[in-house]
Design a protein around this motif. Structure first.
Motif, PDB file in Angstrom:
ATOM      1  N   PHE A  41     -25.478  15.368   0.826  1.00 20.95           N
ATOM      2  CA  PHE A  41     -26.479  14.367   1.379  1.00 20.95           C
ATOM      3  C   PHE A  41     -27.683  15.103   1.428  1.00 20.95           C
ATOM      4  CE2 PHE A  41     -23.860  11.100   4.092  1.00 20.95           C
ATOM      5  CZ  PHE A  41     -23.282  10.758   2.990  1.00 20.95           C
ATOM      6  N   THR A  42     -28.293  15.674   0.265  1.00 17.64           N
ATOM      7  CA  THR A  42     -29.519  16.169   0.179  1.00 17.64           C
ATOM      8  C   THR A  42     -30.638  15.156  -0.271  1.00 17.64           C
ATOM      9  OG1 THR A  42     -29.341  16.982  -2.052  1.00 17.64           O
ATOM     10  CG2 THR A  42     -28.547  18.453  -0.185  1.00 17.64           C
ATOM     11  N   GLY A  43     -31.887  15.704  -0.217  1.00 18.51           N
ATOM     12  CA  GLY A  43     -32.862  14.784  -0.558  1.00 18.51           C
ATOM     13  C   GLY A  43     -33.057  13.808   0.042  1.00 18.51           C
ATOM     14  N   CYS A  44     -33.009  12.347  -0.240  1.00 20.56           N
ATOM     15  CA  CYS A  44     -33.299  11.213   0.589  1.00 20.56           C
ATOM     16  C   CYS A  44     -31.907  10.536   0.553  1.00 20.56           C
ATOM     17  CB  CYS A  44     -34.199  10.169  -0.099  1.00 20.56           C
ATOM     18  SG  CYS A  44     -33.649   9.361  -1.741  1.00 20.56           S
ATOM     19  N   ARG A  45     -30.803  10.985   0.332  1.00 20.55           N
ATOM     20  CA  ARG A  45     -29.502  10.552   0.590  1.00 20.55           C
ATOM     21  C   ARG A  45     -29.119  10.389   2.177  1.00 20.55           C
ATOM     22  NH1 ARG A  45     -26.999  13.736  -4.325  1.00 20.55           N
ATOM     23  NH2 ARG A  45     -27.548  12.285  -5.948  1.00 20.55           N
ATOM     24  N   GLN A  46     -28.755   9.257   2.647  1.00 17.34           N
ATOM     25  CA  GLN A  46     -28.492   8.827   3.702  1.00 17.34           C
ATOM     26  C   GLN A  46     -27.203   8.324   4.079  1.00 17.34           C
ATOM     27  OE1 GLN A  46     -31.938   7.151   5.835  1.00 17.34           O
ATOM     28  NE2 GLN A  46     -33.188   8.838   5.176  1.00 17.34           N
ATOM     29  N   PRO A  47     -26.439   8.262   5.209  1.00 12.68           N
ATOM     30  CA  PRO A  47     -25.583   7.534   5.449  1.00 12.68           C
ATOM     31  C   PRO A  47     -25.740   6.218   5.581  1.00 12.68           C
ATOM     32  CG  PRO A  47     -25.476   8.912   7.180  1.00 12.68           C
ATOM     33  CD  PRO A  47     -26.799   9.342   6.213  1.00 12.68           C
ATOM     34  N   GLY A  48     -25.164   5.257   5.098  1.00  8.78           N
ATOM     35  CA  GLY A  48     -25.368   3.719   4.955  1.00  8.78           C
ATOM     36  C   GLY A  48     -24.015   3.221   5.585  1.00  8.78           C
ATOM     37  N   GLY A  49     -23.327   2.373   4.957  1.00  7.45           N
ATOM     38  CA  GLY A  49     -22.118   1.851   5.251  1.00  7.45           C
ATOM     39  C   GLY A  49     -20.977   2.795   5.665  1.00  7.45           C
ATOM     40  N   MET A  50     -20.048   2.393   6.264  1.00  8.19           N
ATOM     41  CA  MET A  50     -18.852   3.359   6.412  1.00  8.19           C
ATOM     42  C   MET A  50     -17.527   2.357   6.660  1.00  8.19           C
ATOM     43  SD  MET A  50     -19.864   6.006   9.502  1.00  8.19           S
ATOM     44  CE  MET A  50     -21.121   7.409   8.964  1.00  8.19           C
ATOM     45  N   ALA A  51     -16.423   2.978   6.089  1.00 10.15           N
ATOM     46  CA  ALA A  51     -15.121   2.068   6.320  1.00 10.15           C
ATOM     47  C   ALA A  51     -14.166   3.307   6.191  1.00 10.15           C
ATOM     48  CB  ALA A  51     -14.975   1.294   4.995  1.00 10.15           C
ATOM     49  N   LEU A  52     -13.028   2.916   7.239  1.00  9.62           N
ATOM     50  CA  LEU A  52     -11.823   3.631   6.992  1.00  9.62           C
ATOM     51  C   LEU A  52     -10.813   2.967   6.002  1.00  9.62           C
ATOM     52  CD1 LEU A  52     -11.615   4.701  10.715  1.00  9.62           C
ATOM     53  CD2 LEU A  52     -11.617   6.264   8.866  1.00  9.62           C
ATOM     54  N   ASP A  53     -10.038   3.812   5.278  1.00 10.23           N
ATOM     55  CA  ASP A  53      -8.943   3.052   4.432  1.00 10.23           C
ATOM     56  C   ASP A  53      -7.545   3.310   5.203  1.00 10.23           C
ATOM     57  OD1 ASP A  53      -8.028   5.542   3.644  1.00 10.23           O
ATOM     58  OD2 ASP A  53      -8.872   5.245   1.685  1.00 10.23           O
ATOM     59  N   ALA A  54      -6.607   2.507   4.764  1.00 13.55           N
ATOM     60  CA  ALA A  54      -5.288   2.679   5.118  1.00 13.55           C
ATOM     61  C   ALA A  54      -4.630   4.206   5.420  1.00 13.55           C
ATOM     62  CB  ALA A  54      -4.240   1.772   4.484  1.00 13.55           C
ATOM     63  N   SER A  55      -5.210   5.104   4.444  1.00 11.86           N
ATOM     64  CA  SER A  55      -4.627   6.255   4.666  1.00 11.86           C
ATOM     65  C   SER A  55      -5.522   7.221   5.568  1.00 11.86           C
ATOM     66  CB  SER A  55      -4.641   6.891   3.108  1.00 11.86           C
ATOM     67  OG  SER A  55      -6.001   7.155   2.691  1.00 11.86           O
TER      68      SER A  55
END
Length: 137
Positions: A41-55
């Motif tokens: 997550f360097t530069g302009c990368r930012q956390p947007g959406g999030m989801a948990l999967d079944a595992s």
């Protein structure tokens, strides 16, 4: 910018776009137990959406060019590229697949991620930024 509830561990994971991190909050105590800044997550990368999967893997869109998978210990597993100039925002998980809303620069689609690769895209209206699944009772 988004969050995911891990009911099995009684925690909330929240994306912090201002400093390109995400925080894990213990819901019983209300305390932040960890804050992670992925190396990718360097530069302009930012956390947007999030989801948990079944595992139990946490999937986080980086609001630039891909979707990251993290283990339960918040170790980064893989980056699934959604294509140059795409902006993956919202994420949701259903039926063993992950879906990401892709907007920006001519992308108006929903990406389907199966396993650790992009399996297809479906065109939708302009600038999708949120996504959810609905499973009727």
């Amino acid at each position: 910018t988004s969050g995911a509830v891990d009911q099995s561990a009684n925690r909330l994971i929240v994306g912090n776009a201002g400093d390109r991190t995400f925080s894990v909050i213990d819901l019983a105590s209300g305390a932040v137990v960890t804050t992670a800044r992925p190396a990718s997550f360097t530069g302009c990368r930012q956390p947007g959406g999030m989801a948990l999967d079944a595992s139990g893997r946490l999937w986080v869109s980086n609001s630039q060019d891909g979707v990251h998978a993290f283990s339960a210990t918040m170790a980064e597993i893989v980056l699934v590229s959604t294509g140059t100039l795409s902006l993956p925002y919202g994420l949701t998980s259903a039926d063993g697949r992950l879906y990401a809303a892709l907007g920006g620069f001519g992308y108006n689609a929903v990406a389907e991620i199966s396993g650790t690769s992009l399996s297809r895209t479906v065109g939708v209206g302009p600038n999708p930024i949120g996504i959810t699944t609905f499973v009727p009772n």
